[in-house]
Structures are given as C-alpha cells and as structure tokens.
Design a protein around this motif. Structure first.
Motif: not given
Lengths: 297, 335
Positions: A2-10, A38-45
C-alpha cells in the motif's frame, strides 16, 4: 504494498503525469473495498490494496465514462486479470497504450465475493480464475507494486467452473437446454452483467434498440434467453474470464460457465486467449488469408 | 394472560391451510445459493436463519413483467382487449418490518391519479406477515430512517421469534381476519420473545437535514454528486431489489398483427429512462441519474405521497457491484 502504491500515486499526481488515479478504497465501515478516483495528491492515503480488491476497474477506462475521461489522463490500479481487459480494449482500438498509466499489482488472489471475507484469504473463497492465474505478476505495466509471485498455475486448468463446464458438456442437448432455461428464468434484466463488463462498452446496446425491438425487454423466458445469448455471443474471443458479470448478478446466474465455455471454444478453434498481447487482434475482428475456413476466402 | 402464538412446528399446517384454500404462500427460501422470496409448498423450504431476502416481496404485488392488455391488428381495425388481473390470495410470510413499511408508498403511487387495478387487486388479496429481526448486518440502516425491527407499519400480522414459537400480533383488520381464518393453526401460550437486534443508528445522518437540503435545489449542479457517485456503473440492480422502487415501462410485444401489452420494471439508473425521441437526454450523466434516485427517496416521493421513500433495508448497498453506499451520500447531505 500500500505504501509503495500511495507513494507512486502521489508522485504521478504531483508531477502531472496523470490527473486521476483509479484505485480501491474502503467503504465507511472498512468492511468492503470500493472504487475511488483520486485527483488530489493529498488524498492518496485513501488507496488500499488487499484481497477484497475484486472490482475490475478497467471498466472506468471505457468510453461510457465520459466524466472520468474528462478528468484527464488516468493511472489505474490493476491486477493482472484486469490488465487483460485493458489489453483487449487497446486491441479493439478503444484507446492507446500510452493513454493510460498502468500500476500493476502483483496478486495472490482475491475473494470471489466480498461478503465471503472472514479476515483471511483461503483457497475455498477464491474464484476459479485465481487458482489458474498466469498473470499474478502483471504482464503489461508502467509500474509494478509488490514482490514477484512464484505461483505457477496448474497445467490443466482446475476448479469449480471447469468441472461444471465438463459436467454440462457430458449432458444431452435437452438436459443442457433445461439447465439454462432454469438458470435464465431468474434473470431480472437489471443488466448489471452488461454494465459491469469492461468489454460491454457500446454506447447503445442492442437491447436498447427498439425500432425494431430486437430483444424483448420483458423478463419472461424468451426475453431472458435472447438477452443472455446475445451477451454471450458478443463476448466470444474477447472475454477474459474476469468474472465481474457473475459477481454482480443479483440472482446468481452462473455466467462464468458460459464465459469459460466460450473461451474453451475459441482456444480450440483459433488457439487464442484474449488479453495477453496488445498487438495481437482478437480472432473475431481480423481477417487472415490463411484462415482454415474456406467459406471466407 | 396467554398470548397468541404460532409454533414453528405448525408452519407446515399454516401453509396447508392457506394453499388448501387455493392461496399462495410466499416465504424466504434458499434458491441458487441465496435467500429469496418465492412461492413455497412446504415448511421445509422456508429459511429461518436469514437477515433479509435478496429480492423484495414487491414482485408478488407488482411483477417484473405482466400482460396488461392484448391486441390484434386488422386491415382497418385495432382490437384491444383487457385481461383479467391475476390476483390470487397471497400470504407473504417472513418479511421484515423495514420492507413492509414500503407498502404505504406503493399504495399511494398506484392509486394516485389512476387506480392501477393490477396492483390494488393483488394488494387487497395479500396478507403481509412480518417477523421482527434477530439478526442484522452492516448494510442494515432501518433505525437511521426512523424504523426499527419493532415497526409494524405495513404489516398485517407481526411476529416475533420466541424460541420454538413466534408471538403473534394481528395489526390490521386483514391481519385479524387472517388469524381467525386459520385459527386452528394458531395456539395460545405464554412465551418470551427473543430480543430484537437493533442496527446501530448511523451517527452522522440526520434525515430531516437530508430532506431540508434536498429541498433547496441549488445542490443540483453541485460537484458533490459526481464526486460521490462517479463510480456508479448504471446497472439497475439497486432499483430492482429495492422495496420502494416502482417505476415501470409499458411495451408492446408480438408479431406484426397481434401481441400483448406488458408492464415491465424499469429503472431510473438506465440512460434510456429519460432519453427523448429527439436524442436529448435531460439526465445525460450517470451522477444525474443517481441524484434522481436519491431525490426520489428523500425528496419527491415523501413530499408527494407522504410515504417512505427509503426504508433502510440496505438491499441496494448489498447488491451494488461497486459498493456505492446510499448512507454515505446521506451522511454528506446531513452536513
């Protein structure tokens, strides 16, 4: 993962490489996953990854979703099986490979239906497709999340769907007919099977054409049979056995049996399995001078 | 004081008593790996351990498809013939208090500016026997829409589980007559009802606020709609399992010269629902269709018919392929 996924998305959203990340998130009570955009990088979590991520999100890349398209270039969180659908969409000219950023998730299987989840992924709650999966390491990707899977699918496909298809094949035509008439009799014509299918992307389905009405809208045996047969025929050589139609059916019609049967027929006739190579066109939409059938020449 | 009871072991007798008089007995039963309302012939078929049937029992009052007229076309003539309403005496057994509460609204709609006999005649001949819930899941939200497993709205007879029996309470005259008509099956005794299971009220939802906010139509083009409902895939599953959804379409089927006119379930979630012949569609996008369903549940319908638009049964939540949860939207509109 999940962490890798979120980082990449961000990273993707911040750099502007993509405008939206289509992935999975929790529902309010964190008991089920649901598609998120998700359109806002702040929401990637919000993004999650677990065996409840059953939905085939490639559906949202199709032309039916104009509003999602309007958001801009998408990245999609996809399992190998979902990527097979993306591949079919590309081969059918629905979009180009570069139009989508594929975040491939290595996968150890999902649950068949989310209600079956009791906190642990056991073989008996996994769908047949997962037991025979040859794309646990996603095959067409821009970025891969997760450790390489060492799973090798059995040489001869096994599982409930294959057993049932074999069982049906051994029956007489009239018995098979009786089986399907009974199964289709439950159909309520909600068209969830069509709507959830990433390959049913026609903007005007034949069921909605009413001058003349090709397929009766009534949920009586004739209407149900004509709808279900049409759906099946339109997916020959294209269906990837993702199983979304069966999962979504509110009346539990075993659509996977039809899908797998068609896949078997296509494999035998054309030695083709859909969704592996975005440069190979499916057999039903190509003409080949060395086609073994004479009538076509 | 001894109460009226129904022994679970006597369910078979009740079924016989009903079907013996030519009626049909509808109850939750297991079919294709899930619990559904179906016509049953014996007590063994009835499911006892269930939260809620997958389908609502509305299909026994308002079938998915039914012939409302027949026609023959001649050279210069059209012969249109009415058909008998098929309205057998029906007992709906084992419905839940939430879904029974949908009946008032159904009645209001089908008797609004036209008496739809296809509905009313069936309704007249139907007795709804509810059983208070002793189980719930995380999709249940009756308490959030001001109902509960103890509600008797819409029920003719209200039962409660009591070990090997049910406690019996006849609510309406129809219910009293039903209990009298099958008096031999019902007994009396003193039993203690099992506790009802109340789904927890969803903390951040205020139904009054939802209605209030929907009244002010400025929300119409609010970005909140696409944001919350963009994942909707536009299937009609939610509307088809919903006990209060009752939209239908009239279609003619047949050959060039004769055929039948049918009344079929329709769904506001389909793009063809509002598609005009001109090609214009006032609800072009899926979020607008979703907004319509939500408005119908919490604005148009309750205002127009003072019936309940949503009874909190949670079927739409359970059946949704993308788990679009109506209560999450209610939460947003309670802010």
């Amino acid at each position: 993962m999940e962490k890798t996924l979120r980082l990449k998305a961000k990273e993707l959203l911040e750099s502007g490489e993509v405008k939206v990340v289509i992935g999975y998130g929790w529902n309010r009570s964190k008991t089920r996953t649901t598609p998120v955009f998700i359109t806002d990088p702040a929401d990637v979590d919000t993004l999650v990854w677990n065996p409840l991520c059953v939905n085939n999100l490639s559906l949202y890349l199709t032309r039916k979703y104009k509003e999602i398209k309007a958001l801009g270039r998408p990245a999609i969180v996809a399992k190998g099986c979902d990527i097979r659908n993306i591949v079919v969409l590309i081969t059918e000219g629905q979009f180009k490979r570069e139009d989508v950023f594929i975040i491939g998730m290595t996968c150890n299987g999902t649950v068949y239906k989310q209600d079956l989840w009791k906190g642990e992924l056991t073989p008996n709650i996994m769908p047949t497709k997962c037991h025979n999966c040859d794309v646990r390491n996603p095959h067409v990707t821009d970025f891969v999340v997760g450790e390489k899977s060492t799973f090798t699918p059995p040489e001869v496909p096994t599982g409930m769907v294959y057993d049932k298809v074999k069982d049906l094949d051994s029956k007489s035509q009239s018995e098979r007919w009786a089986f399907w008439v009974k199964e289709f009799s439950r159909c309520v014509k909600c068209y969830a099977c069509r709507q959830v299918c990433p390959l049913c992307y026609c903007e005007r389905c034949i069921t909605e054409k009413n001058m003349p009405q090709w397929i009766e809208t009534s949920a009586h045996p004739r209407g149900n049979l004509s709808w279900n047969l049409t759906r099946a025929m339109h997916l020959v050589g294209r269906c990837t056995f993702c199983g979304e139609c069966e999962r979504s059916c509110p009346v539990n019609i075993p659509l996977n049996l039809i899908n797998q049967k068609m896949i078997g027929v296509v494999k035998e006739a054309f030695d083709f399995k859909s969704g592996y190579d975005e440069k190979t066109h499916p057999p039903m939409i190509v003409f080949s001078p060395d086609d073994k059938e004479n009538f076509i020449k | 004081m001894a109460d009226k009871i129904l022994k679970k072991a006597d369910l078979g007798k009740l079924i016989e008593s009903v079907t013996g008089k030519g009626g049909r007995f509808v109850a939750p039963t297991t079919d294709s790996r899930q619990i559904v309302f179906k016509k049953v012939k014996s007590a063994e078929e009835i499911a006892t351990d269930y939260i809620l049937a997958r389908n609502s029992f509305k299909e026994f009052l308002f079938p998915q498809t039914e012939v409302v007229a027949e026609f023959t076309l001649g050279k210069d003539t059209v012969d249109m013939r009415g058909v008998e309403v098929h309205a057998p005496q029906t007992v709906i057994f084992g419905a839940r208090p939430c879904e029974a509460a949908s009946l008032k609204g159904m009645h209001a709609l089908f008797t609004w500016d036209f008496i739809d006999e296809f509905y009313t005649k069936r309704e007249d001949n139907t007795v709804v026997v509810t059983v208070g819930c002793t189980k719930a899941d995380d999709a249940c939200f009756c308490t959030t829409v001001n109902l509960s497993p103890a509600s008797t709205e819409g029920a003719d007879v209200y039962l409660r589980e009591a070990g090997e029996s049910y406690t019996v309470e006849a609510i309406t005259d129809k219910g009293k007559k039903f209990v009298e008509a099958h008096a031999a099956v019902f007994g009396s005794g003193s039993v203690k009802a099992d506790p009802l299971v109340m789904p927890e009220k969803i903390a951040n939802i205020d139904l009054a606020k939802v209605s209030e906010r929907l009244k002010d139509k400025t929300h119409y083009d609010d970005k909140v709609w696409p944001k919350l409902t963009r994942k909707c895939i536009g299937c009609g599953a939610c509307t088809f399992v919903c006990p209060t959804c009752r939209c239908f379409d009239i279609v003619d089927e047949g050959t060039a010269f004769e055929g039948e006119r049918r009344k079929n379930w329709d769904s506001c979630q389909y793009d063809t629902f509002t598609l005009h012949a001109s090609g214009h569609n006032p609800r072009e996008h899926q979020h607008q269709r979703w907004r319509n369903r939500f408005m119908c549940k919490f604005n148009f319908f309750p205002e127009k018919f003072s019936g309940k638009g949503c009874v909190g049964c949670g079927r739409c939540v359970r059946v949704c392929p993308v788990r679009l949860d109506i209560t999450e939207v209610m939460e947003e509109f309670s802010k």
